[in-house]
Design an enzyme around this catalytic site. Structure first.
Site, PDB file in Angstrom:
ATOM      1  N   ILE A 190       0.822  -1.223   0.000  1.00 23.88           N
ATOM      2  CA  ILE A 190       0.000   0.000   0.000  1.00 23.88           C
ATOM      3  C   ILE A 190       0.852   1.268   0.000  1.00 23.88           C
ATOM      4  CG2 ILE A 190      -0.279   0.299   2.522  1.00 23.88           C
ATOM      5  CD1 ILE A 190      -3.441   0.583   1.463  1.00 23.88           C
ATOM      6  N   ASN A 221      -2.951   2.186  14.970  1.00 26.11           N
ATOM      7  CA  ASN A 221      -2.997   1.900  16.394  1.00 26.11           C
ATOM      8  C   ASN A 221      -3.775   3.045  17.031  1.00 26.11           C
ATOM      9  OD1 ASN A 221      -1.738   2.370  19.174  1.00 26.11           O
ATOM     10  ND2 ASN A 221      -0.828   0.423  18.549  1.00 26.11           N
ATOM     11  N   GLY A 230       3.220  -3.808  10.988  1.00 30.14           N
ATOM     12  CA  GLY A 230       2.354  -4.029   9.820  1.00 30.14           C
ATOM     13  C   GLY A 230       2.229  -2.810   8.916  1.00 30.14           C
ATOM     14  N   VAL A 231       0.982  -2.568   8.472  1.00 27.50           N
ATOM     15  CA  VAL A 231       0.723  -1.418   7.591  1.00 27.50           C
ATOM     16  C   VAL A 231       1.128  -0.118   8.280  1.00 27.50           C
ATOM     17  CG1 VAL A 231      -1.142  -0.085   6.527  1.00 27.50           C
ATOM     18  CG2 VAL A 231      -1.224  -2.555   6.454  1.00 27.50           C
ATOM     19  N   ASP A 232       0.793  -0.008   9.558  1.00 27.04           N
ATOM     20  CA  ASP A 232       1.080   1.198  10.349  1.00 27.04           C
ATOM     21  C   ASP A 232       2.584   1.485  10.321  1.00 27.04           C
ATOM     22  OD1 ASP A 232       0.008   2.070  13.771  1.00 27.04           O
ATOM     23  OD2 ASP A 232       0.404   3.290  11.995  1.00 27.04           O
ATOM     24  N   SER A 277      -7.579  -5.004  10.161  1.00 27.04           N
ATOM     25  CA  SER A 277      -7.796  -5.919  11.304  1.00 27.04           C
ATOM     26  C   SER A 277      -7.421  -7.374  11.050  1.00 27.04           C
ATOM     27  CB  SER A 277      -9.265  -5.880  11.783  1.00 27.04           C
ATOM     28  OG  SER A 277      -9.517  -4.698  12.511  1.00 27.04           O
TER      29      SER A 277
HETATM   30  N1  APR Z   1       0.742  -3.084   2.291  1.00 25.92           N
HETATM   31  C1  APR Z   1      -0.459  -3.714   2.273  1.00 25.92           C
HETATM   32  N2  APR Z   1      -0.873  -4.568   3.237  1.00 25.92           N
HETATM   33  C2  APR Z   1      -0.016  -4.780   4.264  1.00 25.92           C
HETATM   34  C3  APR Z   1       1.244  -4.151   4.372  1.00 25.92           C
HETATM   35  C4  APR Z   1       1.605  -3.273   3.318  1.00 25.92           C
HETATM   36  N3  APR Z   1       2.794  -2.627   3.303  1.00 25.92           N
HETATM   37  N4  APR Z   1       1.846  -4.570   5.536  1.00 25.92           N
HETATM   38  C5  APR Z   1       0.992  -5.436   6.110  1.00 25.92           C
HETATM   39  N5  APR Z   1      -0.125  -5.576   5.364  1.00 25.92           N
HETATM   40  C6  APR Z   1      -1.314  -6.408   5.603  1.00 25.92           C
HETATM   41  C7  APR Z   1      -1.153  -7.548   6.564  1.00 25.92           C
HETATM   42  O1  APR Z   1      -0.601  -8.683   5.896  1.00 25.92           O
HETATM   43  C8  APR Z   1      -2.598  -7.784   6.981  1.00 25.92           C
HETATM   44  O2  APR Z   1      -3.256  -8.602   6.013  1.00 25.92           O
HETATM   45  O3  APR Z   1      -2.289  -5.575   6.216  1.00 25.92           O
HETATM   46  C9  APR Z   1      -3.225  -6.391   6.919  1.00 25.92           C
HETATM   47  C10 APR Z   1      -3.473  -5.753   8.284  1.00 25.92           C
HETATM   48  O4  APR Z   1      -2.462  -6.153   9.175  1.00 25.92           O
HETATM   49  P1  APR Z   1      -1.884  -5.142  10.315  1.00 25.92           P
HETATM   50  O5  APR Z   1      -1.024  -4.146   9.666  1.00 25.92           O
HETATM   51  O6  APR Z   1      -1.312  -6.025  11.373  1.00 25.92           O
HETATM   52  O7  APR Z   1      -3.169  -4.375  10.844  1.00 25.92           O
HETATM   53  P2  APR Z   1      -4.277  -4.818  11.902  1.00 25.92           P
HETATM   54  O8  APR Z   1      -4.536  -6.280  11.875  1.00 25.92           O
HETATM   55  O9  APR Z   1      -5.418  -3.868  11.634  1.00 25.92           O
HETATM   56  O10 APR Z   1      -3.613  -4.474  13.311  1.00 25.92           O
HETATM   57  C11 APR Z   1      -3.358  -3.128  13.591  1.00 25.92           C
HETATM   58  O11 APR Z   1      -1.177  -3.648  14.390  1.00 25.92           O
HETATM   59  O12 APR Z   1       0.759  -2.835  13.559  1.00 25.92           O
HETATM   60  C12 APR Z   1      -0.152  -2.685  14.566  1.00 25.92           C
HETATM   61  O13 APR Z   1      -0.042  -0.344  15.114  1.00 25.92           O
HETATM   62  C13 APR Z   1      -0.830  -1.337  14.486  1.00 25.92           C
HETATM   63  O14 APR Z   1      -1.930  -1.595  16.594  1.00 25.92           O
HETATM   64  C14 APR Z   1      -2.115  -1.644  15.192  1.00 25.92           C
HETATM   65  C15 APR Z   1      -2.417  -3.075  14.770  1.00 25.92           C
END
Ligand code: APR
Length: 187
Positions: free
Chosen positions: A24, A37, A45-47, A136
Site C-alpha cells: 500500500i 494503532n 504491519g501497515v502502520d 484488522s
Molecule cells: N501493504 C499492504 N498490506 C499490508 C502491508 C503493506 N505494506 N503490511 C501489512 N499488510 C497487511 C497484513 O498482511 C494484513 O493482512 O495488512 C493487513 C493488516 O495487518 P496489520 O497491519 O497487522 O493491521 P491490523 O490487523 O489492523 O492491526 C493493527 O497492528 O501494527 C499494529 O499499530 C498497528 O496496533 C495496530 C495493529
C-alpha cells in the site's frame, strides 16, 4: 481459477473497485488508509510501513491530532486524515479496526464502520481514489473470510449510494490473502 493464473488484479462495480496484491505504500491514490494503532503513534504491519516510508511529517500530524481532537487516542471505527509525507499518495486516512474477539460482539459493526468512516472522510475531502489494506486481519486477528464479507458489503453499499468516489483499491500484501478475499467477497 486460482489467483496465480488470474490477471494481477480483479475489478468490480464497473471498475470502481479494484482488488490486487501489493504494497500500500506505493499506491498513488488520493488517499491510502492506515490500519492504525489507537495511539496514532505508529506500530507494526501497515502502520509501521506507512510511518516508515511516509516519514516524520505523518507522525507530527498525528501528534497534533492527539494534542487537539483526540487526546485519548483514536476510538475503534473512527477515522482521521493527515498528510502522506513522502508517500506517493496525497493523504493518509488513519482508522482503527476492531481487535477480533475483544469488542464485546461488536467486531463486525466496528470493522464496517472503519471502512465507512474512511470512505466518508475521503468523500468529504473531495478525494476520488482511495486504497485500503485488509484492516484488522493481521495483528488484530480478524478471520480473513469474515472480514472479506464485511468489508466488501460496506464498500459496495457506500459506492452504490454515493457516486463521489471513483475508485476503491483493496491492496493485499500477499496473493494468497487476495485469493481468500476474492473467494468470500460479496460485491
Ligand atoms: N501493504 C499492504 N498490506 C499490508 C502491508 C503493506 N505494506 N503490511 C501489512 N499488510 C497487511 C497484513 O498482511 C494484513 O493482512 O495488512 C493487513 C493488516 O495487518 P496489520 O497491519 O497487522 O493491521 P491490523 O490487523 O489492523 O492491526 C493493527 O497492528 O501494527 C499494529 O499499530 C498497528 O496496533 C495496530 C495493529
Amino acid at each position: 481459477m486460482s489467483v496465480e493464473t488470474q490477471p494481477n488484479f480483479q475489478s468490480f462495480l464497473d471498475g470502481r473497485i479494484t482488488v490486487k496484491p501489493g504494497d500500500i505504500t506505493v499506491e498513488n491514490a488520493d488517499a491510502v488508509v492506515n490500519a492504525a494503532n489507537p495511539t496514532l503513534f505508529g506500530g507494526g504491519g501497515v502502520d509501521g510501513a506507512i510511518h516508515r516510508v511516509g516519514g516524520a511529517e505523518i507522525l507530527a500530524a498525528c501528534k497534533k491530532l492527539r494534542d487537539t481532537a483526540f487526546p485519548g487516542g483514536l476510538p475503534t471505527g473512527e477515522a482521521v486524515i493527515t498528510t502522506a509525507g513522502n508517500l506517493p499518495a496525497k493523504f493518509v486516512i488513519h482508522t482503527v479496526g476492531p481487535v477480533y474477539g475483544e469488542e464485546g460482539g461488536r467486531e463486525a459493526e466496528l470493522l464496517a464502520k472503519a471502512y465507512i468512516e474512511s470512505l466518508q472522510l475521503a468523500a468529504q475531502h473531495g478525494l476520488r481514489t482511495i486504497a485500503f489494506p485488509s484492516i484488522s486481519t493481521g495483528t488484530y486477528q480478524y478471520p480473513k473470510d469474515e472480514a472479506a464479507r464485511i468489508s466488501s458489503r460496506a464498500i459496495v453499499d457506500f459506492l452504490i449510494e454515493k457516486g463521489a468516489i471513483k475508485n476503491v483499491s483493496l491492496v493485499f500484501f500477499s496473493r494468497s490473502d487476495a485469493e481468500i478475499f476474492l473467494r468470500h467477497q460479496v460485491f
